[in-house]
Design a protein around this motif. Sequence first.
Motif, PDB file in Angstrom:
ATOM      1  N   SER A   1       0.818  -1.216   0.000  1.00 12.92           N
ATOM      2  CA  SER A   1       0.000   0.000   0.000  1.00 12.92           C
ATOM      3  C   SER A   1       0.849   1.262   0.000  1.00 12.92           C
ATOM      4  O   SER A   1       0.518   2.249  -0.675  1.00 12.92           O
ATOM      5  CB  SER A   1      -0.937   0.000   1.214  1.00 12.92           C
TER       6      SER A   1
ATOM      7  N   THR B   1      -6.464   9.749  -1.720  1.00  6.80           N
ATOM      8  CA  THR B   1      -6.432  10.373  -0.398  1.00  6.80           C
ATOM      9  C   THR B   1      -7.836  10.551   0.171  1.00  6.80           C
ATOM     10  O   THR B   1      -8.074  10.314   1.362  1.00  6.80           O
ATOM     11  CB  THR B   1      -5.730  11.747  -0.473  1.00  6.80           C
TER      12      THR B   1
ATOM     13  N   LEU C   1      -9.155   7.344   1.490  1.00  4.74           N
ATOM     14  CA  LEU C   1      -8.572   7.085   2.813  1.00  4.74           C
ATOM     15  C   LEU C   1      -9.329   7.852   3.887  1.00  4.74           C
ATOM     16  O   LEU C   1      -9.658   7.311   4.947  1.00  4.74           O
ATOM     17  CB  LEU C   1      -7.093   7.506   2.851  1.00  4.74           C
TER      18      LEU C   1
ATOM     19  N   GLY D   1      -8.030   3.036  -2.709  1.00  3.86           N
ATOM     20  CA  GLY D   1      -7.900   3.772  -1.453  1.00  3.86           C
ATOM     21  C   GLY D   1      -8.766   3.211  -0.345  1.00  3.86           C
ATOM     22  O   GLY D   1      -8.378   3.225   0.825  1.00  3.86           O
TER      23      GLY D   1
ATOM     24  N   GLY E   1      -6.470   2.129   2.681  1.00  2.00           N
ATOM     25  CA  GLY E   1      -6.610   2.909   3.901  1.00  2.00           C
ATOM     26  C   GLY E   1      -6.749   2.063   5.150  1.00  2.00           C
ATOM     27  O   GLY E   1      -6.469   2.527   6.257  1.00  2.00           O
TER      28      GLY E   1
ATOM     29  N   GLN F   1      -3.074  12.189   9.013  1.00  2.00           N
ATOM     30  CA  GLN F   1      -3.454  12.374   7.613  1.00  2.00           C
ATOM     31  C   GLN F   1      -3.723  13.843   7.300  1.00  2.00           C
ATOM     32  O   GLN F   1      -3.287  14.360   6.267  1.00  2.00           O
ATOM     33  CB  GLN F   1      -4.700  11.537   7.309  1.00  2.00           C
TER      34      GLN F   1
ATOM     35  N   VAL G   1      -1.463   6.025   8.340  1.00  2.00           N
ATOM     36  CA  VAL G   1      -1.456   6.014   6.888  1.00  2.00           C
ATOM     37  C   VAL G   1      -0.325   6.924   6.452  1.00  2.00           C
ATOM     38  O   VAL G   1      -0.234   8.057   6.894  1.00  2.00           O
ATOM     39  CB  VAL G   1      -2.798   6.525   6.320  1.00  2.00           C
TER      40      VAL G   1
END
Length: 504
Positions: A15, A48, A51, A102, A106, A394, A503
Amino acid sequence: MLRQAAVVVLGVIMSILDITVVSVALPTFQREFDASYATVAWTMTGYTLALATVIPLTGWAADRFGTKRLYMLALVLFVAGSVACSFATTIEMLVAFRVLQGLGGGMLMPLGMTILTRAAGPHRIGRLMAVLGVPMLLGPIGGPILGGWLIETQSWHWIFLINVPIGIVALVSAAVILPKDNPSPSESFDFIGMLLMSPGLALFLFGVSSIPEEASVTATKVLVPAGIGIALIVGFVFYSFRPAHPLVDLRLLKNRKYTIAMISMFLFAIAFFGAGLLIPSYFLEIRDKTTLAAGLLVAPQGLGAMVTMPIAGRLADRMPIGRIVPVGLVLIAIGMSLFTQLEADTSIPLICGALFVMGLGMGATMMPIMTAALQTLNAASTAKGSTLLNIIQQVAASIGTAVMSVVLTNQIQNSDAIAKLGELGKTPPPAQPPAPEVLAQMQQQIEQLKSQALTDSAAAFATTFTVAFVLLLLTFIPAFFLPRKKSETPTPEGEQAAAPVMVH
């Protein structure tokens, strides 16, 4: 535990590598799909946002369905998304399939770390963090190198297809090796919290991610989604203290040690991840290096972290975190100070040496900060505390990337030489060729402008690194309040420590 670690590391490496591999493929996507950079950047932004959507749900889902089942589902989603991406025929299809990736990617890191931390127990958290830090380092080191090599020797499709054999091995290994689930679905699902937090976080990150493209924080594309996102998040903050089991438990912030670790991680992630964006860009744009060469030149940072991370991991189990993290921050500050003085012809070996020193500091900073937060969480607060920690990380990384991109862009736009070169590029050729002496003079002026533009661009990078350096110095403030005495009981009431949701 080692067999379980091998399974988890496979998924995590896959990932994390995917993020950095795709980042170097953006120019290729522009050519293949005849799209603008702003459009192909959605292959990163969409991932993103996926996630951000899945992060708040991971903690509840892990308790409800079990970590092993959810981890295997995440692997299936990620591999399926990878195969779909490789067959995309339009940029819109590629972005949609990146979102699917994602959703799976995630969950891989948080679930894997939860599985291993439960197996390791509270007294081996530091060493565990050091082991799991390896794939986080391999991503920034190996991603640009692997991506550049696959694109140059094969095709862009292989940056996704490479995940298939790794994913299959990880899936079979997880089914055989990981312990059987014992889910405890005692908590009801917080639907209102989900409707506030997930879209709020996604909209906020979308607005922040649009800042580099718009080159302004006041653009409509930035303010509207970010404003709505902030409103939803604020609404969740007020609401979250009402239900007994909120989607994200903000009551954990009453724990002083946990809060200090969170603040330290927030400031560190803004500075370090923001600066990390600039380093390969400098090699590509100022030193005219290939993607593969830029990846190799960034590698010393990861190598430095590999040296100190295992040491810091063992020390974190034996001595106070507050005595380890400041040392790491000092090393990062020493290395980053060189980048505040960057020029167009700064010695490459000197830059690589500074990157190695920064890596030494990173290995002694990031994982110990995570450990400081881990040691404050008990078994009951594992999933919720980990979710909150990951959201902070994040958001901080996205803010850092956006801030550094805007500062760099504004600095470059302020260069007169770059502006004049742009005007020359738009000037139509003369009807009659100029005399030889006039042509020679024009060529000399253009070369002078190019030289000055290169100097100005390098200065823009130096100024942007200075902003990151100042933010790094601010991290010393909360780091000073990290635990400086070793507690006899690392977690409240002697319960098992929790795993973070991280992440990269």
